[in-house]
Every structure is written in structure tokens, then in C-alpha cells.
Design a protein around this motif. Structure first.
Motif, PDB file in Angstrom:
ATOM      1  N   ASP A  43      38.238  50.400  43.991  1.00 41.97           N
ATOM      2  CA  ASP A  43      37.681  51.426  43.110  1.00 41.97           C
ATOM      3  C   ASP A  43      38.091  51.175  41.660  1.00 41.97           C
ATOM      4  O   ASP A  43      37.279  51.283  40.734  1.00 41.97           O
ATOM      5  N   LEU A  44      39.356  50.842  41.456  1.00 33.16           N
ATOM      6  CA  LEU A  44      39.847  50.576  40.108  1.00 33.16           C
ATOM      7  C   LEU A  44      39.147  49.359  39.510  1.00 33.16           C
ATOM      8  O   LEU A  44      38.676  49.385  38.368  1.00 33.16           O
ATOM      9  N   LEU A  45      39.071  48.287  40.282  1.00 31.91           N
ATOM     10  CA  LEU A  45      38.457  47.067  39.776  1.00 31.91           C
ATOM     11  C   LEU A  45      36.966  47.251  39.522  1.00 31.91           C
ATOM     12  O   LEU A  45      36.418  46.725  38.548  1.00 31.91           O
ATOM     13  N   HIS A  46      36.308  48.021  40.387  1.00 25.57           N
ATOM     14  CA  HIS A  46      34.888  48.316  40.174  1.00 25.57           C
ATOM     15  C   HIS A  46      34.698  49.026  38.837  1.00 25.57           C
ATOM     16  O   HIS A  46      33.787  48.693  38.060  1.00 25.57           O
ATOM     17  N   GLY A  67      32.933  47.587  32.559  1.00 22.59           N
ATOM     18  CA  GLY A  67      33.069  47.339  31.127  1.00 22.59           C
ATOM     19  C   GLY A  67      33.422  45.912  30.794  1.00 22.59           C
ATOM     20  O   GLY A  67      33.884  45.623  29.686  1.00 22.59           O
ATOM     21  N   LEU A  68      33.196  44.991  31.736  1.00 24.26           N
ATOM     22  CA  LEU A  68      33.611  43.606  31.546  1.00 24.26           C
ATOM     23  C   LEU A  68      32.884  42.948  30.391  1.00 24.26           C
ATOM     24  O   LEU A  68      33.482  42.205  29.605  1.00 24.26           O
ATOM     25  N   ASP A  69      31.587  43.211  30.244  1.00 26.79           N
ATOM     26  CA  ASP A  69      30.832  42.581  29.162  1.00 26.79           C
ATOM     27  C   ASP A  69      31.378  42.991  27.799  1.00 26.79           C
ATOM     28  O   ASP A  69      31.498  42.167  26.887  1.00 26.79           O
ATOM     29  N   ALA A 108      40.220  41.195  46.301  1.00 25.54           N
ATOM     30  CA  ALA A 108      39.483  42.330  45.732  1.00 25.54           C
ATOM     31  C   ALA A 108      38.888  41.973  44.375  1.00 25.54           C
ATOM     32  O   ALA A 108      37.725  42.310  44.080  1.00 25.54           O
ATOM     33  N   ALA A 109      39.671  41.315  43.522  1.00 29.95           N
ATOM     34  CA  ALA A 109      39.177  40.956  42.190  1.00 29.95           C
ATOM     35  C   ALA A 109      38.026  39.967  42.281  1.00 29.95           C
ATOM     36  O   ALA A 109      37.031  40.077  41.553  1.00 29.95           O
ATOM     37  N   MET A 136      34.772  41.629  43.199  1.00 28.39           N
ATOM     38  CA  MET A 136      34.144  42.323  42.080  1.00 28.39           C
ATOM     39  C   MET A 136      33.551  41.345  41.066  1.00 28.39           C
ATOM     40  O   MET A 136      32.556  41.664  40.407  1.00 28.39           O
ATOM     41  N   LEU A 137      34.156  40.171  40.924  1.00 33.74           N
ATOM     42  CA  LEU A 137      33.586  39.169  40.022  1.00 33.74           C
ATOM     43  C   LEU A 137      32.204  38.723  40.499  1.00 33.74           C
ATOM     44  O   LEU A 137      31.321  38.419  39.694  1.00 33.74           O
ATOM     45  N   PHE A 138      32.002  38.681  41.819  1.00 36.46           N
ATOM     46  CA  PHE A 138      30.695  38.324  42.360  1.00 36.46           C
ATOM     47  C   PHE A 138      29.758  39.521  42.466  1.00 36.46           C
ATOM     48  O   PHE A 138      28.545  39.361  42.375  1.00 36.46           O
ATOM     49  N   ARG A 139      30.303  40.697  42.647  1.00 37.32           N
ATOM     50  CA  ARG A 139      29.453  41.881  42.814  1.00 37.32           C
ATOM     51  C   ARG A 139      29.056  42.497  41.474  1.00 37.32           C
ATOM     52  O   ARG A 139      27.937  42.993  41.310  1.00 37.32           O
ATOM     53  N   GLU A 140      29.968  42.492  40.511  1.00 36.48           N
ATOM     54  CA  GLU A 140      29.715  43.136  39.226  1.00 36.48           C
ATOM     55  C   GLU A 140      29.816  42.176  38.044  1.00 36.48           C
ATOM     56  O   GLU A 140      29.358  42.500  36.950  1.00 36.48           O
TER      57      GLU A 140
END
Length: 361
Positions: free
Chosen positions: A27-30, A35-37, A310-311, A314-318
Motif C-alpha cells: 500500500d505504501l509503495l503503491h 508520484g514517481l514521475d 514488493a518494490a 510496483m515498478l512493473f505495475r505502476e
């Protein structure tokens, strides 16, 4: 956190300094990856990424072996906790909703075999052969002769034992060897999940090696994690704790060096969310057996591995990551002119799988 958020966040979680009171690490990483961009576009982060890429070291033979040992020579029992039965440690290929990890990994091997257009007696080079699952599959399903090379002593021992147990030692052999040391020529060359460890300074060497080792009418298939954005730097936390010397290429980097090697790109496929689903399965399996992992290593290692899985999901999902499959050849007509042959091969191969194996849990 401002100047190096990935490294600081990962280390804080590993050390138990970061606690999550509501929700999960995912949840935190998602939330953060939403806001990664904006974060990557910050001047500080742009400068850090440019510096990191400029500072990346060449993965010469000795350094490559040290880097491989850091990750792949961990206890085999650890990988048994979360991988499928065949120990496929790369992106699975999910063809149906609700598909099991084992079936999705089997589908990945069928998909790769289809693109290789194997014939009985084909001489195959498997660069980065891991625990030997793909090499054994190609030998069993297509009666190919496979040479697998790896820099991991643990994987070499396990793969050799598997070949002997399966009665395939006469068809499949594994060697502790760098790709730059290979000799002879092969009808087919395949590399799954290894190109991420080559490093941009050696891309030309890699594809020139593929070109020189591939017979004039041969076919090669390179399966690699990639980014959907321009070239960037390696993630500092991943580089320090998980994959030292690793680097995720942009497709533009790969294509530029393929062109210089004089090879035809006969097919490109982009697998987008497949690795996110693979990592979700790995994470859930690891969590189910977390106590066993703590017995093998310790609590800090378990928190590191949790963060890694987990990270990466998220790198592949988001985030900007995906998987590339490049099919290469010397001749433009080395493969059929339409892609129907891939689906036809996969359907026939699946039909040949016994029902009790096809739907194993």
C-alpha cells in the motif's frame, strides 16, 4: 529521503526504522509510485540518475562472477520458498486470469520455444541458464542439444544434477563460463533474464558475440527486463543490496547495438504487466513461508527480501518497467513472415501436455 529516496526508504524498512501502522508495504509503495514521475522529474533526481549512469562500471569477467554470486549463490532453499517447481526466476507468461504460477512459467517456456523454431537435433546455447529448467525443457520437448552457461556455482551444481536425474546428460550440459568465452556456433541462442547483468558498456560485445556464435540460418531470442523511457541510472538500493552491477536497458539502447552487430530484428514483443503478476505470486509465497526464510538467514534479510519483491512489483505495475523479447537472425527470412507460427506451436505444445500436469497447483 530527499536526495536518495529509494536507498533511504529501503534501508529504513530493512533496519526496522520504518513501521507501517495501517495497511501494508505494498500500500505504501503503491502510494509513493503514484508520484514517481514527479519525483524523477525533480532536478535533484535527474542529476543523480545522470551521474549514476555515468558512474556505472564495466562488468568484466571477474566482476560479473562476483555480482552473480552475490544474488544467485544464495541458499537454494530460499528460492524454493517462493519460486515455481522448476525454479524459473524470470517473468512468467500469464495467458489466463487466475492462472497458477507454475502454469504461467510453463507457458513462458512454450512461448520462448515457439519463437526459437526448434528442430530435432538443434544445437542450442542458453546464456545465463540458471537452474537449468529452460534447457531441460528444450531438450525434452524438441529433442535439442543444449549447452547452458552460467556464472553461478550454486546454479551450475543444481542444473547438472537435474540433467543427470532426468537422464538428459547426453543432451544437456552446463558450464561455468562467461558469454564472452563461448566457442563454436549454434543453431539457436536463447538468453532469459541475463541481459540485465551485461551493462551498457558491454552491449556491443554481447550482441557481437551472439552474432558470431549464431549460424547463418540460426535464430536467437533475448528476453530482458527493460524500461519504457530513455536510458537512466540503476536504482541505488537494488544495486547495493540485490543486483550489484545490474542495469535495466531502454529498448533504444538494445536496438542501437543490435544494428551495429549486423543482425536482423525479426520480432519484438513487449510484456507489460506479466512481471508484476509474477512478483505478486513470489511475494505472497515468500510471506507464507517467511518463518522458514528467517531460519535460513535472519529478520533483516527477510525485510530486505520483502522490500525487494514488493518494490519490484510496483515498478512493473505502476512504474516504467516491462519485459522485452527480441528475436534475432542473420537472414531476414530465417523465420516465417507472419507470427501465426508462434500461436500454432504453443497450442500444439499445450495439447501434448498431460492433463494432470497442465493443471497442477
Amino acid at each position: 529521503m530527499v536526495f536518495n529516496p529509494s536507498l533511504a526508504l529501503g534501508e529504513a524498512y530493512m533496519d526496522g526504522k520504518l513501521t507501517i501502522e495501517e495497511g501494508s508495504l505494498q500500500d505504501l509503495l503503491h502510494l509513493l509510485f503514484q508520484g514517481l514521475d514527479a519525483l524523477d522529474g525533480h532536478p535533484v533526481q535527474r542529476a543523480r540518475a545522470k551521474f549514476a549512469r555515468g558512474q556505472s562500471q564495466r562488468n568484466h569477467r571477474r566482476r560479473s562472477q562476483r555480482n552473480v554470486a552475490h544474488h544467485y549463490d544464495l541458499a537454494g532453499a530460499l528460492y524454493d520458498l517462493f519460486l515455481d517447481q522448476d525454479r524459473q526466476y524470470s517473468c512468467a507468461y500469464f495467458t489466463d486470469a487466475g492462472q497458477t504460477l507454475d502454469d504461467a512459467q510453463a507457458a513462458k517456456k512454450r512461448h520462448i520455444a515457439a519463437k526459437l523454431l526448434l528442430e530435432p537435433g538443434c544445437e542450442v546455447l542458453d546464456i545465463g541458464s540458471g537452474w537449468g529448467g529452460l534447457a531441460l525443457e528444450l531438450a525434452q520437448s524438441a529433442n535439442a542439444n543444449v549447452t547452458g552457461i552460467t556464472l553461478s556455482t550454486e546454479q551450475l551444481a543444481a542444473a547438472g544434477a537435474r540433467a543427470e536425474a532426468a537422464g538428459l546428460s547426453h543432451q544437456v550440459r552446463f558450464e561455468l563460463k562467461d558469454y564472452r568465452e563461448t566457442e563454436g556456433t549454434f543453431d539457436r541462442i536463447v538468453s532469459v533474464g541475463m541481459f540485465e547483468h551485461v551493462g551498457p558498456q558491454d552491449y556491443s560485445t554481447f550482441f557481437q558475440t551472439v552474432g558470431s556464435r549464431l549460424k547463418p540460418d540460426g535464430v536467437a531470442l533475448i528476453h530482458s527486463i527493460g524500461r519504457m523511457e530513455p536510458p537512466g541510472g540503476a536504482d541505488p538500493w537494488i544495486s547495493k543490496y540485490i543486483f550489484p552491477g545490474g542495469y535495466i536497458p531502454a529498448l533504444s539502447e538494445m536496438i542501437a547495438t543490435v544494428e551495429k552487430a549486423g543482425l536482423w530484428i525479426t520480432d519484438i514483443e513487449i510484456l507489460r504487466v506479466h512481471y508484476a503478476e509474477t512478483l505478486r505470486h513470489w511475494h505472497d509465497r515468500f510471506q507464507e513461508r517467511r518463518a522458514q526464510a528467517a531460519e535460513i538467514y535472519d529478520e533483516r534479510f527477510c525485510r530486505m527480501w520483502e522490500f525487494y519483491l514488493a518494490a519490484c512489483e510496483m515498478l512493473f505495475r505502476e512504474g516504467p518497467l516491462m519485459v522485452f523479447q527480441l528475436q534475432l537472425a542473420h537472414r531476414r527470412d530465417a523465420v516465417p513472415l507472419t507470427r501465426d507460427y508462434i500461436t500454432d506451436h504453443e497450442r500444439q505444445a499445450l495439447a501434448d501436455v498431460p492433463e494432470n500436469v497442465r493443471h497442477r497447483a
